[in-house]
Design a protein around this motif. Structure first.
Motif, PDB file in Angstrom:
ATOM      1  N   SER A   1      10.984  -4.898   2.179  1.00 53.46           N
ATOM      2  CA  SER A   1      11.401  -6.269   1.942  1.00 53.46           C
ATOM      3  C   SER A   1      10.370  -7.218   2.554  1.00 53.46           C
ATOM      4  CB  SER A   1      12.778  -6.521   2.566  1.00 53.46           C
ATOM      5  OG  SER A   1      12.684  -6.431   3.973  1.00 53.46           O
ATOM      6  N   ASN A   2      10.377  -8.449   2.096  1.00 47.00           N
ATOM      7  CA  ASN A   2       9.384  -9.420   2.557  1.00 47.00           C
ATOM      8  C   ASN A   2       9.596  -9.863   3.997  1.00 47.00           C
ATOM      9  OD1 ASN A   2       7.969  -9.427   0.156  1.00 47.00           O
ATOM     10  ND2 ASN A   2       9.257 -11.000  -0.740  1.00 47.00           N
ATOM     11  N   GLU A   3      10.724  -9.547   4.597  1.00 49.47           N
ATOM     12  CA  GLU A   3      10.985  -9.948   5.982  1.00 49.47           C
ATOM     13  C   GLU A   3      10.324  -9.015   6.983  1.00 49.47           C
ATOM     14  OE1 GLU A   3      13.910  -9.504   3.901  1.00 49.47           O
ATOM     15  OE2 GLU A   3      13.591 -11.575   3.262  1.00 49.47           O
ATOM     16  N   ARG A   4       9.893  -7.836   6.562  1.00 52.04           N
ATOM     17  CA  ARG A   4       9.311  -6.857   7.479  1.00 52.04           C
ATOM     18  C   ARG A   4       7.934  -7.309   7.942  1.00 52.04           C
ATOM     19  NH1 ARG A   4      11.488  -1.532   6.836  1.00 52.04           N
ATOM     20  NH2 ARG A   4      10.059  -1.054   8.530  1.00 52.04           N
ATOM     21  N   TRP A   5       7.681  -7.204   9.254  1.00 52.37           N
ATOM     22  CA  TRP A   5       6.415  -7.671   9.807  1.00 52.37           C
ATOM     23  C   TRP A   5       5.244  -6.835   9.315  1.00 52.37           C
ATOM     24  CZ3 TRP A   5       3.277  -4.639  12.767  1.00 52.37           C
ATOM     25  CH2 TRP A   5       3.840  -3.505  13.337  1.00 52.37           C
TER      26      TRP A   5
ATOM     27  N   THR B   1       2.031  -8.570   7.692  1.00 56.13           N
ATOM     28  CA  THR B   1       0.709  -8.362   8.285  1.00 56.13           C
ATOM     29  C   THR B   1      -0.261  -7.821   7.258  1.00 56.13           C
ATOM     30  OG1 THR B   1       1.739  -7.906  10.414  1.00 56.13           O
ATOM     31  CG2 THR B   1      -0.540  -7.206  10.140  1.00 56.13           C
ATOM     32  N   TYR B   2       0.174  -6.854   6.481  1.00 52.73           N
ATOM     33  CA  TYR B   2      -0.697  -6.279   5.456  1.00 52.73           C
ATOM     34  C   TYR B   2      -1.105  -7.340   4.438  1.00 52.73           C
ATOM     35  CZ  TYR B   2      -2.260  -3.818   1.351  1.00 52.73           C
ATOM     36  OH  TYR B   2      -2.991  -3.422   0.266  1.00 52.73           O
ATOM     37  N   GLU B   3      -0.139  -8.105   3.974  1.00 54.65           N
ATOM     38  CA  GLU B   3      -0.456  -9.123   2.974  1.00 54.65           C
ATOM     39  C   GLU B   3      -1.370 -10.206   3.533  1.00 54.65           C
ATOM     40  OE1 GLU B   3       3.311 -10.375   1.467  1.00 54.65           O
ATOM     41  OE2 GLU B   3       3.472  -8.629   0.144  1.00 54.65           O
ATOM     42  N   ARG B   4      -1.183 -10.565   4.804  1.00 55.58           N
ATOM     43  CA  ARG B   4      -2.039 -11.574   5.428  1.00 55.58           C
ATOM     44  C   ARG B   4      -3.465 -11.067   5.527  1.00 55.58           C
ATOM     45  NH1 ARG B   4       0.156 -12.501  10.563  1.00 55.58           N
ATOM     46  NH2 ARG B   4       1.777 -13.681   9.557  1.00 55.58           N
ATOM     47  N   ARG B   5      -3.626  -9.805   5.936  1.00 55.21           N
ATOM     48  CA  ARG B   5      -4.976  -9.236   6.024  1.00 55.21           C
ATOM     49  C   ARG B   5      -5.602  -9.100   4.652  1.00 55.21           C
ATOM     50  NH1 ARG B   5      -5.210  -4.639  10.696  1.00 55.21           N
ATOM     51  NH2 ARG B   5      -4.768  -6.040  12.408  1.00 55.21           N
TER      52      ARG B   5
ATOM     53  N   GLU C   1      -6.107 -14.185   5.411  1.00 54.69           N
ATOM     54  CA  GLU C   1      -5.619 -15.405   6.040  1.00 54.69           C
ATOM     55  C   GLU C   1      -5.123 -15.051   7.426  1.00 54.69           C
ATOM     56  OE1 GLU C   1      -3.810 -17.418   1.991  1.00 54.69           O
ATOM     57  OE2 GLU C   1      -2.501 -16.897   3.635  1.00 54.69           O
ATOM     58  N   LYS C   2      -5.532 -15.849   8.382  1.00 53.54           N
ATOM     59  CA  LYS C   2      -5.061 -15.626   9.742  1.00 53.54           C
ATOM     60  C   LYS C   2      -4.270 -16.841  10.170  1.00 53.54           C
ATOM     61  CE  LYS C   2      -8.932 -12.770  11.063  1.00 53.54           C
ATOM     62  NZ  LYS C   2     -10.046 -12.602  11.990  1.00 53.54           N
TER      63      LYS C   2
END
Length: 130
Positions: free
Chosen positions: A65-69, A73-77, A81-82
């Motif tokens: 689910s999209n709430e999982r960190w 984190t994977y999508e941000r990397r 985007e930081k």
């Protein structure tokens, strides 16, 4: 995985397999080619296994689910985007102020549990060198 890391893993794997399978004595030397070693082993090399496991893990991440960190984190990397340092500091200060309130400390006063344990230990030991 970088090419340099792949090469290091392959070298390490062949080194371990040479130890396991031993060599063939040819003219007072023990020799076995890389191809012979991999044929004896009969399984995919370590780089292929690592890549397959990573693909498998990405499948797990995709189903999260999209709430999982982990997924965030994977999508941000992936998007490269930081969080800005300001966002990080706001997040950290909110957590610290909640901890301080629960411990009865003043606003802006941050004291970790490690620091408290260390100060209690030094107080209980008394003066040093007496």
């Amino acid at each position: 995985m970088t090419q340099k890391l792949e090469n290091k893993l392959e070298i390490w794997e062949r080194k371990m397999l040479r130890r396991i399978f031993g060599g063939i004595k040819l003219q007072n030397e023990f020799r076995r080619t890389n191809k012979e070693i991999m044929e004896l082993y009969g399984k995919p090399d370590i780089v292929q296994v690592v890549k397959a496991q990573r693909a498998r893990w990405l499948g797990h991440i995709a189903r999260m689910s999209n709430e999982r960190w982990v997924k965030n984190t994977y999508e941000r990397r992936r998007k490269n985007e930081k969080r800005t340092t300001e966002e990080e500091m706001v997040g950290r200060s909110d957590i610290r102020s909640e901890e301080n309130r629960s411990e009865g400390l003043e606003e802006g006063c941050v004291r970790s549990k490690k620091m408290e344990k260390k100060s209690e230990r030094t107080r209980s030991q008394g003066p040093v060198g007496l």
